[in-house]
Enzyme design. Structure first.
Site, PDB file in Angstrom:
ATOM      1  N   GLY A  46      46.736  28.544  56.708  1.00 35.93           N
ATOM      2  CA  GLY A  46      45.393  28.522  57.275  1.00 35.93           C
ATOM      3  C   GLY A  46      45.354  28.461  58.780  1.00 35.93           C
ATOM      4  N   CYS A 256      27.224  46.099  34.914  1.00 36.02           N
ATOM      5  CA  CYS A 256      27.655  47.383  35.469  1.00 36.02           C
ATOM      6  C   CYS A 256      27.126  48.518  34.604  1.00 36.02           C
ATOM      7  CB  CYS A 256      29.190  47.441  35.539  1.00 36.02           C
ATOM      8  SG  CYS A 256      29.804  49.049  36.082  1.00 36.02           S
ATOM      9  N   CYS A 259      30.519  50.399  33.054  1.00 34.88           N
ATOM     10  CA  CYS A 259      31.425  49.772  32.090  1.00 34.88           C
ATOM     11  C   CYS A 259      30.774  48.624  31.345  1.00 34.88           C
ATOM     12  CB  CYS A 259      32.705  49.299  32.789  1.00 34.88           C
ATOM     13  SG  CYS A 259      32.471  47.841  33.823  1.00 34.88           S
ATOM     14  N   CYS A 276      30.230  48.027  39.282  1.00 33.06           N
ATOM     15  CA  CYS A 276      31.361  47.214  39.718  1.00 33.06           C
ATOM     16  C   CYS A 276      31.779  47.679  41.109  1.00 33.06           C
ATOM     17  CB  CYS A 276      32.561  47.428  38.787  1.00 33.06           C
ATOM     18  SG  CYS A 276      32.422  46.611  37.204  1.00 33.06           S
ATOM     19  N   CYS A 282      36.655  48.742  36.800  1.00 32.81           N
ATOM     20  CA  CYS A 282      35.580  49.376  36.064  1.00 32.81           C
ATOM     21  C   CYS A 282      36.155  50.474  35.152  1.00 32.81           C
ATOM     22  CB  CYS A 282      34.576  49.968  37.056  1.00 32.81           C
ATOM     23  SG  CYS A 282      33.094  50.623  36.313  1.00 32.81           S
TER      24      CYS A 282
END
Lengths: 604, 148, 280, 387
Positions: A46, A256, A259, A276, A282
């Protein structure tokens, strides 16, 4: 034979060694620098590691940072997937893939499972990334503190000291004012409980995927020349109060169009429908090439937003315990431990404090304070009286740390039981003292307050710096403090800059008392206020001091202020202490000529 | 013209065509003498970092990179190196060949010396000519005019 | 058996006025006196005799030039001081044994911090004028005083109520700003702050001068009751009738000295003319 | 079964866009050679080289041509090209006093050491647009012709070709120049510390003077001039309107490297540069009004605007170093002047952002849902607003 013929042969041989000549995009020295920085970034999760960034044949902001990492850590044997917004056919992804494959001579793939390196902009793949894979995220803004602090130096300091109270205040303000956190993508996170990190503008949806991940994530910002990383199995937590849930993007009932997935990151398309964002996922859903159960577990459904839960965030109320906590005298008195192990009387002890300003062109040397000594006990208030220029404010500023003393000692019972000279501490330790040990009320409220945030937010800053992480507790404590200093609670969420002078001073007092400090310094606390307003603030201070076991130093040029607040006082003149005594005695029976003049002026 | 450095300088500044011509003669001669011309470092473009010593505090700072081309050859075991500004790889290799010939006291040593000397002389002449064209742009104040 | 509480030896005070060319004004020329527990001693004398200065030197509102002010602590046998609750959160009670000199403390040489604490706890002082700050209500003013004497919470509130009721201040005035009170009302607030949770020694400077006869009577009753509880009172009164009524002993001052001392009956008779003239 | 990628729409569109651009360009580029660019547009080439931090006139001309005259784009091409090149060496430190001049003016002194050499310039000429083939709208009159004749009569014998003393040296000799101390800057404690290397070292604040000078030398010219001008008339106030230009020079310096075999320095060529000294009176509180201070500016090629603004900012940076304003200025110089970074960030806004925008939209919708009256304890009214 000619030199031209020799050169031709050389070039021909070089070409033969390398059956498809690859363009050089980055010199080896630059790659080494990126690898070195990446290793450092992995070692300190980080932490932003600066590096000497090379210019790439893509614009700064088009992924030049990510490209450098991929080129530096990747090789011929790698299989690289490049995505942008979850789509490997995005214009940026197409070009980067062309460059990376061309420069590394590596394989490319659209399948996350096959990839050894995934370079991405704005998304983490829906599919779970696994051990041994590296995710390279492109970063447009690397500094998570930029929103609250514009100075690079100051941001550096805040990271070094893990002083992130201002980011918490920003969160507090959003909750108090809007009832919710409005940050969209690039939601700030804490990495390994230590460093605040900008996770690249991935949606909040993807944030939980960074937490304890199996894969390595390297984030690189070419323009800022910073690399940072989340190694595998590192805790990553969004900055959020313990009692206010983190929320990801989700529209109830959305799915979606292609899909049918309901548990993926969906982006809107024409006609009010959704798709998606991850086109690979997808497609694989449609070809039934996914582990739907595992994905459902991975989807951040526990963070779906719940508007009903937000309803309580803006209400203002003071809990009885918070109210009581303010009226039963704060915490225990605190005194120092003497060399023989016995308790001393004082909470603050100043010895031989001296401040000399060296001369320079246009100014001669000034002894602003010479050998000033005093101590203050719990429940006791000491006044320092003098005209402007007498050195009283210099003494105060040296104790606070706004100025460096030339000589002397300051000891606090709250710091190693008084055995440590405060002047020996570095600046960061001195700043920490001011969170809970040594509070200050300045003459000018803008020195002690952030005028751009709310009254509650100002108090929240002190509380979050002291480690408070529960929004409702912070809010109730802040409300109790504001109520105590008689700031109307319906103004708690108003920006302090819109307050009157007296009201600002009350907020500053509330903030100073927020963490129940053991020592309070008041620097001309009522100077600059209208007489009637000043009287009210003075009265409030007198009440507050009477309620608390706090050691107080009051600096003022105004004898009436010192009379109202203190039992003992010192008179300063030209940097020297000229007279000390009981405050009423100094006023009724001043001995020194200077004190008599001050008293005469105060009486007239 | 005895120092190798002035030879190297002359070669670095010489016209590309001129240095290639001399080098080609050297290579051809070496070939007929059975002497091996070996390229140690093929000509490569790179950069030289131009650093300035600024005149106020005498501290150095980097102004820019200068694109250069570098090569190194060996003739009969004697090395010649060259660096030229720009990216003319052919000329760089030719310069290195010339330098190697100079250092090994090869049969074309005199030609290399002549080329270097001619180049440096031409440079001085060019500057003198430039200065003559600049002189009229000098601001002449009245008192200077009167005094003269 | 009576216990000594205060001994004053040869107390002297003068003022140097730097603003007036260093002019010196004499105030006390060597005052000595003695006070026992539960005694109510009055000080009489004409204006400018040094009565107020004496009280101020004792409380150290004025810093004496020379002499001693000895405060004797309650001995182990005395034990009549009303027990008070001092909760743990409060500052430790003043402990005379920690002061050099043991059970007797010399106030003129005591450090400022100890003196400030003593004033709040062991010695009360009521001047002629209310010293409440602006926007302070009677309740707050007296409460502050009660807290200084170690009372807390409802105990303190209760004591404040008793003091103000006892002095006849109407309850609807308890929360108002002191600045709107009449002179008499202000004096009662001042007195209430002095006698709430009473200290061992009470110094009163003209405590009832501004009161109407009805309220004066109430105040005097309260002061007398304190003395009966063992509080020692040293008070300046203007009115000879009050002295006759409340004081067990009277000191007569003139020109910075104590010129006579005795029971009110005898002493006041002797100095009648001078004192009546001063009181007029 | 492995995922093989969806449609190739993105790739196809990009290939087509590149082709369209290529088609439009070739016709004109064929008529304009690199030599023509070098001959006709030398100032543009110099500016591009300076902002790219790479001296090579021919390569810069190629980039300028490829970029269709967009200098920012040309700089980008050159910088990316530079990243691929191996670093052979550091040059020997160039001493600007060794400059071979073709222009030198000293504004601070009427007759400094050496000539006021105007060189090739139109600084003092009226800016009148002239189309090719049209006559000169302001032909020289008799007076001008006479002056020109006398100028041409001057011989170079009267004006020997030498480097004049720089103006700061004149000030120093007269005890009027404050010594340019850089104490506290070099953590190394070396007398001659290594220069700060912008290409390989990360930016660190506070920045050394070496870093500031490098960053300004590389800066986008307009950005640097903008910062300087803003600091005069804007709210920042770094500089002072009373700055005087001590010297402006343009000329050529030798670039020398060490011969790897002999270890001796040799000249491998020349680069042109523009340098400037800005002079400032130390008349602020706490300063010595008996002295002047100077700032230094140096730009690659011919770029007087850059050199002058750089010199003025160098002087200001030196004067306010260590103050809050000085910290701000260092951050601005180190982090905002680079054209490549600024333009790159701007360019990237053209990329798709729908994933992040979706995230923002979700928050905006959520904000509408929680829009409740400021503070209310009546739940019924809140519900009204929530709808």
């Amino acid at each position: 034979m000619s030199t031209a013929a020799i050169l031709d042969k050389l070039d021909h041989d070089a070409g033969a060694r390398q059956n498809s000549p690859r363009p050089t995009v980055m010199d080896e020295q630059g790659k080494r620098e990126v690898r070195r920085a990446s290793l450092a970034a992995v070692a300190i999760p980080g932490h932003q590691v600066p590096f000497g960034s090379r210019e790439m044949p893509v614009a700064r902001g088009w992924g030049s940072g990510g490209l450098q990492v991929t080129l530096a850590v990747g090789g011929e044997d790698d299989t690289v997937k490049v995505i942008d917004q979850g789509d490997e056919e995005g214009v940026n992804a197409v070009n980067l893939r062309r460059l990376i494959r061309g420069a590394l001579g590596c394989a490319g793939t659209g399948d996350t499972r096959e990839a050894t390196i995934v370079q991405s902009r704005h998304r983490i793949p829906e599919d779970r990334m696994r051990v041994g894979q590296t995710l390279v995220l492109q970063v447009p803004v690397s500094e998570p503190l930029r929103k609250v602090e514009k100075s690079v130096l100051e941001c550096q300091r805040m990271h070094a000291e893990a002083d992130y109270s201002r980011i918490w205040v920003a969160m507090y303000e959003e909750l108090a004012v809007g009832g919710m956190i409005t940050t969209g993508a690039s939601y700030p996170v804490m990495v390994n409980h230590r460093y605040l990190m900008a996770p690249s503008p991935i949606p909040r949806w993807d944030i939980p995927r960074l937490n304890h991940s199996e894969h390595l994530t390297i984030l690189c910002h070419g323009r800022d020349k910073k690399i940072y990383a989340v190694p595998p199995h590192t805790p990553v937590a969004p900055v959020v109060f313990d009692d206010v849930p983190f929320e990801v993007e989700h529209t109830p009932g959305s799915r979606c169009e292609l899909c049918g997935s309901e548990d993926t990151y969906l982006v809107p398309v024409q006609g009010g429908n959704f798709l998606c964002s991850d086109v690979e996922w997808c497609s694989r859903v449609r070809h039934r090439d996914v582990d739907a159960v595992e994905h459902a577990a991975l989807a951040p459904q526990q963070y779906y937003p719940d508007a009903a839960r937000r309803q309580s965030l803006r209400t203002i109320g003071v809990s009885d315990p918070d109210r009581q906590a303010l009226t039963v005298g704060g915490a225990q008195a605190q005194t120092a431990l003497g060399p023989d192990g016995t308790r001393q009387e004082w909470s603050l002890k100043v010895s031989g404090l001296t401040k000399v300003y060296p001369g320079s062109w246009g100014s001669s040397e000034v002894v602003a304070a010479a050998d000033v000594s005093f101590d203050v006990a719990p429940s006791e208030a000491l006044g320092i009286i003098g005209e402007s220029g007498s050195g009283k404010s210099t003494v105060m500023r040296c104790i606070i740390g706004d100025e460096t003393a030339s000589a002397g000692e300051v000891r606090l019972a709250g710091l190693e039981d008084g055995r440590r000279n405060v002047f020996d501490l570095d600046l960061s330790a001195r700043r920490r003292l001011r969170i809970g040990t040594l509070a200050v009320v300045y003459q000018d409220p803008s020195h002690g307050l952030d005028m751009g945030i709310s009254a509650g937010g100002n108090i929240a800053e002190r509380l979050t710096a002291a480690g408070w992480r529960k929004y409702h507790e912070i809010r109730s404590r802040a409300a109790a403090l504001l109520e105590r200093v008689e700031v109307p609670l319906d103004r708690m969420d108003d920006v302090v800059g819109q307050f009157s002078g007296g009201m600002r001073q009350r907020v500053q007092i509330a903030k100073a008392l927020a963490t129940d400090p053991k020592v309070l310094l008041l620097d001309e606390p009522t100077t600059g206020l209208d007489a009637s307003v000043a009287a009210g603030v003075l009265d409030l201070l007198r009440e507050l001091l009477a309620e608390r076991n706090i050691a107080v130093v009051v600096v003022s040029h105004d004898f009436s202020v010192v009379r109202a607040l203190t039992d003992r006082a010192m008179v300063m003149h030209r940097g020297q202490v000229v007279e000390t005594g009981l405050t009423d005695q100094l006023f009724a029976d001043p001995h020194q000529a200077y004190t008599q003049r001050l008293v005469a002026a105060a009486r007239s | 013209m005895t120092h190798g450095e002035n030879i190297a300088e002359g070669l670095a500044l010489a016209e590309s065509q001129a240095v290639i011509e001399v080098a080609d003669r050297i290579v051809a001669g070496a070939e007929s003498d059975g002497v091996v011309v070996h390229v140690v470092k093929p000509p490569e473009t790179g950069i030289v970092v131009a650093q300035i010593r600024e005149p106020l505090a005498q501290k150095r700072f980097i102004l820019a990179d200068v694109q250069t081309v570098q090569a190194e050859v060996e003739i009969a075991g004697v090395r010649g190196w060259s660096m030229r500004m720009g990216s003319d790889r052919h000329a760089a290799m030719a310069s290195a060949v010339c330098e190697a010939e100079y250092f090994r006291n090869g049969p074309h040593r005199g030609q290399v010396q002549d080329l270097a000397a001619k180049t440096l002389r031409a440079r001085e002449q060019k500057r003198a000519q430039q200065w003559r064209s600049l002189v009229p742009t000098i601001v002449e104040f009245e008192e200077v005019l009167e005094r003269s | 058996m009576t216990l000594p509480i205060l001994t004053v030896v040869d107390l002297r005070k003068s003022f140097t006025l730097h603003g007036l060319g260093g002019q010196v004004i004499d105030s006390l020329h060597g005052v000595s006196l003695h006070l026992e527990e539960g005694e109510h001693v009055a000080i009489a004398g004409s204006s400018g005799a040094g009565k107020s200065s004496l009280l101020r030197c004792l409380i150290r509102n004025y810093l004496p030039d020379a002499g001693q002010v000895l405060l004797h602590s309650a001995g182990p046998a005395g034990g009549e001081t009303p027990p008070r609750s001092r909760p743990a959160a409060a500052v430790p009670a003043f402990a005379p044994e920690s002061v050099p000199g043991g059970a007797t403390i010399e106030l003129t040489a005591l450090d400022d911090r100890s003196m400030a604490r003593l004033r709040g706890r062991e010695i009360g002082y009521v001047s002629q004028f209310l010293s409440a700050g602006p926007r302070n209500s009677p309740r707050q003013h007296v409460l502050t005083s009660a807290r200084r004497r170690g009372l807390e919470g409802t105990t303190a509130e209760q004591a404040v109520g008793e003091a103000l009721t006892g002095l006849g201040l109407e309850e609807e005035l308890w929360g108002v700003d002191c600045s709107v009170l009449s002179g008499g009302e202000r004096q009662r607030v001042n007195l209430a702050a002095g006698i709430v949770s009473p200290p061992r020694l009470l110094l009163l400077d003209e405590p009832v001068s501004a009161l109407d006869p009805y309220n004066r009577e109430k105040a005097l009753v309260m002061i007398e009751r304190l003395a009966s509880q063992g509080v020692s009172v040293l008070a300046v009164y203007h009115d000879m009738r009050i002295i006759r009524r409340v004081a067990s002993r009277v000191l007569v001052m003139a020109k910075g000295r104590i010129v006579d001392e005795g029971t009110p009956g005898a002493v006041l008779e002797k100095h009648h003319a001078a004192l009546e003239e001063a009181a007029a | 079964m492995s995922y093989a990628g969806g449609n190739r729409g993105g790739t196809e569109a990009i290939v087509a866009a590149e082709a369209l651009r290529a088609e439009q360009r070739t016709v004109h580029q064929r008529t304009l050679s690199v030599e023509a660019v070098l001959g006709a547009l030398p100032e543009a080439v110099d500016r591009v080289m300076g902002e790219a931090g790479l001296w090579d006139e021919e390569t810069a001309a190629v980039a300028f041509l490829q970029a269709a005259g967009d200098s920012a784009e040309a700089v980008h091409l050159l910088r990316a090209h530079r990243s691929t090149l191996t670093r052979f060496a550091f040059s020997e430190p160039i001493e600007p006093d060794a400059i071979v001049l073709d222009r030198r003016i000293c504004s601070a002194h009427r007759s400094p050491d050496g000539p006021q050499l105007l060189g090739s310039t139109v600084d003092y000429s009226p800016r009148l647009l002239r189309r090719s083939g049209e006559p000169d709208p302001l032909p020289p009159n008799d007076e001008l012709l006479a002056a020109m004749a006398s100028a041409e009569a001057r011989t170079s014998a009267e004006h020997p070709d030498r480097t004049p003393q720089r103006f700061t040296r004149y000030l120093a000799e007269n005890n009027l120049l404050s010594p340019h101390s850089e104490s506290g800057v070099d953590a190394s404690g070396l007398e001659d510390p290594e220069p700060y290397d912008l290409a390989l070292q990360p930016v660190r604040l506070p920045a050394s003077r070496s870093a500031l000078l490098s960053a300004m030398a590389l800066a986008e010219t307009g950005a640097l001039v903008g910062m300087w001008y803003r600091s005069i008339t804007g709210p920042d106030g770094y500089t002072d309107e009373t700055v005087t230009v001590g010297e402006v020079r343009h000329g050529e310096v030798d670039l020398s490297v060490r011969h790897p075999h002999t270890g001796e320095a040799l000249v491998i060529g020349q680069v042109r540069m523009t340098e400037c000294e800005a002079i400032d009176h130390l008349n602020d509180r706490g300063e010595d009004p008996g002295k002047f201070t100077a700032g230094y500016g140096l730009a690659l090629g011919h770029n007087e605007r850059k050199a002058i603004s750089m010199a003025a900012l160098d002087s200001a940076a030196h004067r306010i170093r260590g103050t809050a304003l000085g910290d701000e200025m260092e951050q601005s110089i180190m982090l905002t002047l680079d054209g490549l970074a600024a333009n790159g960030f701007l360019e990237h806004l053209k990329m798709p952002h729908y994933v992040t925008f979706r995230s923002m939209m979700e928050r905006a919708e959520a904000a509408q849902a929680v829009a409740v009256p400021p503070v209310s304890t009546e739940d019924d009214t809140r519900e009204d607003y929530a709808e």
